[in-house]
Design a protein around this motif. Structure first.
Motif, PDB file in Angstrom:
ATOM      1  N   ILE A 186       0.851  -1.181   0.000  1.00  0.00           N
ATOM      2  CA  ILE A 186       0.000   0.000   0.000  1.00  0.00           C
ATOM      3  C   ILE A 186       0.892   1.238   0.000  1.00  0.00           C
ATOM      4  O   ILE A 186       1.950   1.253   0.645  1.00  0.00           O
ATOM      5  CB  ILE A 186      -0.928   0.028   1.235  1.00  0.00           C
ATOM      6  N   SER A 187       0.496   2.263  -0.722  1.00  0.00           N
ATOM      7  CA  SER A 187       1.265   3.508  -0.740  1.00  0.00           C
ATOM      8  C   SER A 187       0.867   4.387   0.440  1.00  0.00           C
ATOM      9  O   SER A 187      -0.278   4.321   0.929  1.00  0.00           O
ATOM     10  CB  SER A 187       1.043   4.260  -2.052  1.00  0.00           C
ATOM     11  N   ALA A 188       1.780   5.236   0.877  1.00  0.00           N
ATOM     12  CA  ALA A 188       1.542   6.102   2.031  1.00  0.00           C
ATOM     13  C   ALA A 188       0.387   7.081   1.802  1.00  0.00           C
ATOM     14  O   ALA A 188      -0.406   7.313   2.726  1.00  0.00           O
ATOM     15  CB  ALA A 188       2.822   6.848   2.403  1.00  0.00           C
ATOM     16  N   PRO A 189       0.225   7.704   0.613  1.00  0.00           N
ATOM     17  CA  PRO A 189      -0.910   8.619   0.425  1.00  0.00           C
ATOM     18  C   PRO A 189      -2.276   7.966   0.639  1.00  0.00           C
ATOM     19  O   PRO A 189      -3.195   8.596   1.166  1.00  0.00           O
ATOM     20  CB  PRO A 189      -0.745   9.093  -1.016  1.00  0.00           C
ATOM     21  N   VAL A 190      -2.416   6.695   0.272  1.00  0.00           N
ATOM     22  CA  VAL A 190      -3.690   6.010   0.479  1.00  0.00           C
ATOM     23  C   VAL A 190      -3.976   5.852   1.963  1.00  0.00           C
ATOM     24  O   VAL A 190      -5.119   6.044   2.424  1.00  0.00           O
ATOM     25  CB  VAL A 190      -3.692   4.643  -0.229  1.00  0.00           C
ATOM     26  N   VAL A 191      -2.936   5.514   2.739  1.00  0.00           N
ATOM     27  CA  VAL A 191      -3.122   5.382   4.185  1.00  0.00           C
ATOM     28  C   VAL A 191      -3.569   6.711   4.792  1.00  0.00           C
ATOM     29  O   VAL A 191      -4.468   6.766   5.639  1.00  0.00           O
ATOM     30  CB  VAL A 191      -1.816   4.892   4.844  1.00  0.00           C
ATOM     31  N   ILE A 192      -2.968   7.797   4.326  1.00  0.00           N
ATOM     32  CA  ILE A 192      -3.335   9.120   4.845  1.00  0.00           C
ATOM     33  C   ILE A 192      -4.774   9.459   4.484  1.00  0.00           C
ATOM     34  O   ILE A 192      -5.557   9.918   5.331  1.00  0.00           O
ATOM     35  CB  ILE A 192      -2.366  10.187   4.282  1.00  0.00           C
ATOM     36  N   VAL A 193      -5.154   9.238   3.224  1.00  0.00           N
ATOM     37  CA  VAL A 193      -6.505   9.585   2.769  1.00  0.00           C
ATOM     38  C   VAL A 193      -7.557   8.760   3.510  1.00  0.00           C
ATOM     39  O   VAL A 193      -8.581   9.297   3.971  1.00  0.00           O
ATOM     40  CB  VAL A 193      -6.625   9.381   1.245  1.00  0.00           C
ATOM     41  N   VAL A 194      -7.330   7.470   3.647  1.00  0.00           N
ATOM     42  CA  VAL A 194      -8.306   6.604   4.318  1.00  0.00           C
ATOM     43  C   VAL A 194      -8.403   6.958   5.798  1.00  0.00           C
ATOM     44  O   VAL A 194      -9.495   6.939   6.380  1.00  0.00           O
ATOM     45  CB  VAL A 194      -7.936   5.126   4.115  1.00  0.00           C
ATOM     46  N   SER A 195      -7.288   7.311   6.424  1.00  0.00           N
ATOM     47  CA  SER A 195      -7.318   7.700   7.840  1.00  0.00           C
ATOM     48  C   SER A 195      -8.129   8.977   8.034  1.00  0.00           C
ATOM     49  O   SER A 195      -8.948   9.072   8.959  1.00  0.00           O
ATOM     50  CB  SER A 195      -5.892   7.898   8.351  1.00  0.00           C
TER      51      SER A 195
END
Length: 528
Positions: free
Chosen positions: A404-413
């Protein structure tokens, strides 16, 4: 009288027929022994049914029937059993008489009534009353001695507030009614009881303020609740499922709450409330989308702050629905919309990831929802720790592994946090569901799919009704007079009229001209 037979014999539905059909032939006799036999047939294999006999001169004079699991034994002993035993000891030559003697001279219970109908007696006993049968009389006296265990009043965990009342509804219907009565001390506050559930016999109360609530709304509520035919009602959501206008919509059309102050505020606006025994959640109708975005605390803090917080909720509800789809659509189809430095940064983080952006976002959304559900189901002491630590550990490990890429983790959080800003849990659940179809549209059609999804949601919202009231009112249809409590929270003194959408009989809430100011009155020193 019909012949009383066992439930295991040729007529197995006798008990159900007894409980739920008003038969004129089901009457007591003046023979107390025969009456006891009838009730023992009805309550066969019911170990918590007590048959307390009181004898006079060796003959059974009184028979008290009750469920020990539903009554207050001390209250029963002090106000029913003790007076009868004392009377029998004083008058050993007591002659069987009418049951009115119990009510006039012996039993000191606040609520009593007489009946000879066996079905009625059974219903009352199952609701925590005691039936007192007297020899030589074909009637029974029903005494209210119920006292089942209940938890103490405490702040609702689902609707916490920094400022405001700390009391919440509990599972006892009479206590919940008292909480509303203590806030609205008027005889115009009506409570209409209805029994729902053929086996549960659940007490449901429709409450409203006479002269304020619209007659059409009350009649519709009465009709929808009365037509429910189900074996049992264990929670108010059962009632909600039978009376809502659009059962397939993800948006709630009935407001559920644990707070008595919220119910009282709704009644003052001309709405109706439905209270259900054995549950702390009350239902308020009609409901609009905007009332789902309002918290009870909005009316206990200063109006500029409440307006600001309300706008925060409006912004974050869009983030909760459209943040992951926008990320997927822009990174997949519309990279030219991203600044060069940002697109290079995103591309470098996504380079080792083997999945397209839509699969990334979908995986993270599912994991986030699973962690949230696990946090709810686990014990409170470790639930929050597991959900937070799990999200951090799994997210960091997935990024380091290149899954998983870091931007996706940020957006989902951020999306998950945004969903928690919605004050009504039922509305927040609907918003959670909408993310997934919008995400699929964004992954296949890009921004065009998001626009189509937004239009579909908007059309659905404007077509919904809650007991005949448009769900998006007062925005659609537009009613300027009711806008004081939608996008802004106007001061209390400025809301002189009740909302028009409820169709109230009396729209005037307070007289005009109550705006506070320094010149409204003189100080005592100025009067001299």
């Amino acid at each position: 009288m019909r012949k009383w037979i066992s439930k295991k014999s040729v007529y197995p539905d006798m008990l159900e027929d007894l409980l739920f059909a008003d038969s004129e032939g089901d009457e007591l006799t003046s023979d107390i022994a025969q009456n006891e036999k009838i009730f023992k047939e009805i309550f066969q294999n019911c170990s918590d049914v007590v048959y307390r006999k009181i004898r006079v001169s060796g003959q059974i004079q009184w028979l008290i029937i009750y469920l020990e699991s539903l009554i207050d034994e001390k209250y029963l002993n002090d106000h029913v059993l003790q007076p009868l035993i004392t009377e029998s000891n004083i008058h050993n030559d007591f002659v069987p008489g009418h049951v009115e003697v119990l009510d006039d001279r012996m039993i000191s219970v606040g609520e009593t009534n007489m009946t000879s109908n066996i079905s009625d007696i059974v219903r009352r006993v199952l609701n925590g009353h005691a039936a007192v049968l007297s020899a030589g009389d074909s009637r029974a006296m029903i005494a209210a001695v119920f006292g089942k265990a209940e938890r103490s009043l405490e702040e609702p965990s689902s609707e916490p507030a920094i400022r405001g009342p700390r009391e919440g509804f509990i599972e006892n219907l009479s206590t919940n009614i008292g909480l509303i009565r203590s806030r609205l001390k008027t005889s115009r506050l009506k409570m209409e009881p209805i029994v729902v559930g053929e086996l549960s016999q659940t007490q449901v109360v429709i409450t409203y303020i006479d002269g304020i609530a619209a007659d059409s709304v009350i009649d519709e509520v009465r009709k929808r609740v009365s037509r429910i035919r189900v074996d049992g009602v264990l929670e108010s959501s059962y009632i909600e499922g039978f009376i809502e206008d659009f059962p397939f919509s993800p948006f709630p059309q009935i407001h559920s709450t644990e707070r008595p102050d919220v119910v009282a505020a709704g009644l003052l606006e001309g709405k109706a409330a439905i209270l259900v025994d054995t549950t702390p959640f009350a239902l308020i109708v009609p409901m609009t989308f905007w009332s789902g975005m309002q918290a009870s605390e909005d009316y206990y803090i200063r109006w500029p702050v409440a307006t600001f917080v309300r706008w925060i909720r409006f912004i974050f509800i869009f983030i909760a629905v459209f943040a992951p789809p926008l990320y997927v659509a822009i990174t997949t189809f519309h990279q030219e919309m991203i600044p060069t430095n940002l697109v290079l940064s995103i591309a470098s983080t996504r380079e080792p990831v083997p999945f397209p952006a839509v699969i990334e976002a979908l995986l993270m959304e599912i994991v986030f929802e699973a962690l949230r559900e696990a946090g709810i189901r686990l014990p409170k002491q470790i639930g929050q720790a597991i959900s937070i630590v799990g999200a951090l550990v799994i997210g960091q490990a997935a990024v380091q592994a290149g899954i998983i890429s870091a931007p996706v983790v940020i957006v989902v959080s951020i999306t998950g946090i945004a969903a928690f800003t919605i004050p009504r849990f039922s509305l927040a659940n609907g918003i959670r569901l909408l993310r997934f179809p919008i995400l699929f549209l964004a992954g296949t059609l890009g921004l065009y799919g998001i626009v189509l999804g937004f239009l579909a949601i908007l059309l659905h919202l404007t077509s919904l009704r809650s007991f005949g009231v448009p769900y998006f009112t007062p925005i659609a249809p537009l009613t300027f007079k009711d806008m004081k409590d939608v996008l802004i929270r106007a001061p209390i003194w400025a809301k002189t009229q009740r909302p028009q959408f409820a169709g109230t009989n009396n729209r005037v809430r307070m007289p005009e001209g109550q705006k506070p100011g320094p010149n409204q009155g003189k100080l005592p020193s100025e009067e001299n």
